[in-house]
Write an enzyme that holds these catalytic residues in place. Structure first.
Site, PDB file in Angstrom:
ATOM      1  CE  LYS A 216      80.239 -30.952 -92.222  1.00 52.05           C
ATOM      2  NZ  LYS A 216      79.954 -30.232 -91.002  1.00 52.05           N
ATOM      3  NE  ARG A 256      83.842 -33.457 -86.352  1.00 52.57           N
ATOM      4  CZ  ARG A 256      83.409 -34.171 -87.397  1.00 52.57           C
ATOM      5  NH1 ARG A 256      83.359 -33.625 -88.593  1.00 52.57           N
ATOM      6  NH2 ARG A 256      83.030 -35.427 -87.238  1.00 52.57           N
TER       7      ARG A 256
HETATM    8  N1  PMM Z   1      79.912 -32.388 -88.820  1.00 59.27           N
HETATM    9  C1  PMM Z   1      79.793 -33.720 -88.838  1.00 59.27           C
HETATM   10  C2  PMM Z   1      79.966 -34.467 -87.661  1.00 59.27           C
HETATM   11  N2  PMM Z   1      80.274 -33.877 -86.495  1.00 59.27           N
HETATM   12  N3  PMM Z   1      80.720 -31.917 -85.280  1.00 59.27           N
HETATM   13  C3  PMM Z   1      80.819 -30.583 -85.241  1.00 59.27           C
HETATM   14  N4  PMM Z   1      81.115 -29.979 -84.067  1.00 59.27           N
HETATM   15  N5  PMM Z   1      80.637 -29.806 -86.336  1.00 59.27           N
HETATM   16  C4  PMM Z   1      80.317 -30.349 -87.543  1.00 59.27           C
HETATM   17  O1  PMM Z   1      80.109 -29.589 -88.520  1.00 59.27           O
HETATM   18  C5  PMM Z   1      80.198 -31.760 -87.645  1.00 59.27           C
HETATM   19  C6  PMM Z   1      80.404 -32.525 -86.467  1.00 59.27           C
HETATM   20  C7  PMM Z   1      79.473 -34.419 -90.118  1.00 59.27           C
HETATM   21  O2  PMM Z   1      80.617 -34.657 -90.853  1.00 59.27           O
HETATM   22  P1  PMM Z   1      81.412 -36.059 -90.836  1.00 59.27           P
HETATM   23  O3  PMM Z   1      80.493 -37.104 -91.424  1.00 59.27           O
HETATM   24  O4  PMM Z   1      82.586 -35.810 -91.683  1.00 59.27           O
HETATM   25  O5  PMM Z   1      81.804 -36.431 -89.453  1.00 59.27           O
END
Ligand code: PMM
Length: 285
Positions: A216, A256
């Site tokens: 991030k 994640r």
């Molecule tokens: N961040 C993203 C997408 N899905 N789900 C959860 N539970 N928590 C998060 O912080 C989160 C998520 C955005 O990041 P990405 O583009 O790398 O998927």
């Protein structure tokens, strides 16, 4: 399959965005074969489940319609299910979640914590599946203007508590719920660091907590070059592993991440020095 919500080891969720515009891996896995191969690779690297998403949530992103989201994720979910790969569906839409669950996903990862679609609680309740409730204040288009808090940790905690109460009131069982502070979602860098530092105040809600810092922006800013240029997303994985490890050591249920291998390696070092052993995906299957 083991009930991952009750896992006594750190759960690793690998990110698979089937979108043209996610901030880190957008556009890389829009081809079905590439997406499936990447999901299998993340699972082989040690991810206990793969988080499949078909709508970008990057700040400022425009929404896609449900049909587009389903068309992106469904073939990938079907193929990964056939390959025996456990999955969560990353969506805020009940119709997408329902379709994904029917096709083989087993967990709903809802970045809106149930706020975006009033029908989501029914889908989750009827499926009896785990539900990740992330702290969220509004869709990506407006999330920057919503990053206003008195005390970000206290406010996020109170707003998560409301989402948990709403889920329970809708008939979802308490042991199906996982909370997530929503790093980067209506949060500036300082908010993200405060949430990372004060995780115990969120853990005090008594629910498993998913920590999702991977690549991030605030990590890019931490690692910025001398001229202030943020470190690009793909070069934030070591910082991701470090912050993920600290979160798990503080009591987070899982992380994640995009770089599963690096995270699993970091967790292995912790296990070797007294932390809980990371259960392999075979042992947890
Ligand atoms: N961040 C993203 C997408 N899905 N789900 C959860 N539970 N928590 C998060 O912080 C989160 C998520 C955005 O990041 P990405 O583009 O790398 O998927």
């Amino acid at each position: 399959m083991t009930d991952l919500v009750r896992a006594d080891f750190p759960v690793v969720m690998g990110v698979l965005n089937v979108t043209p515009d996610s901030f880190s891996d957008g556009g890389r896995y829009t081809d079905l074969d590439q997406a499936v191969a990447h999901g299998i690779r993340l699972h082989t690297d040690g991810a206990h489940l793969i988080d499949v998403g078909g709508e970008s949530t990057r700040p400022g992103a425009e929404r896609v319609d449900a049909a587009t989201e389903i068309a992106r994720v469904l073939p990938v979910i079907r193929a990964l299910a056939a390959a025996g790969v456990p999955m969560s569906i990353d969506t805020t839409r009940a119709a997408v979640a329902e379709t994904a669950l029917a096709a083989g996903a087993t967990i709903v990862n809802d970045v809106s914590g149930g706020l975006a679609d009033p029908d989501m609680s029914r889908v989750v309740r009827d499926a009896g599946c785990p539900w990740v409730l992330m702290h969220w204040r509004g869709h990506s288009r407006r999330m920057t203007e919503l990053a206003v808090y008195d005390d970000v940790v206290a406010d996020v905690r109170a707003e998560l508590r409301q989402r948990v109460d709403a889920a329970l009131a809708a008939g979802v069982a308490a042991d199906r719920l996982i909370i997530d502070p929503g790093l980067g979602f209506a949060k500036n860098a300082d908010h993200n660091w405060q949430l990372s530092t004060r995780l115990p105040e969120l853990l005090d809600l008594g629910l498993p907590l998913l920590f999702a810092a991977s690549r991030k922006n605030y990590l890019g800013r931490l690692l910025a070059a001398g001229d202030g240029t943020p470190r690009p997303p793909a070069e934030r994985d070591v910082a991701t592993a470090a912050t993920s490890l600290l979160a798990v050591a503080a009591g987070a249920w899982g992380v994640r991440v995009h770089d599963v291998r690096g995270t699993v390696d970091a967790l292995a070092v912790w296990a070797a020095t007294g932390g809980p052993r990371l259960r392999s995906r075979e042992e947890s299957a």
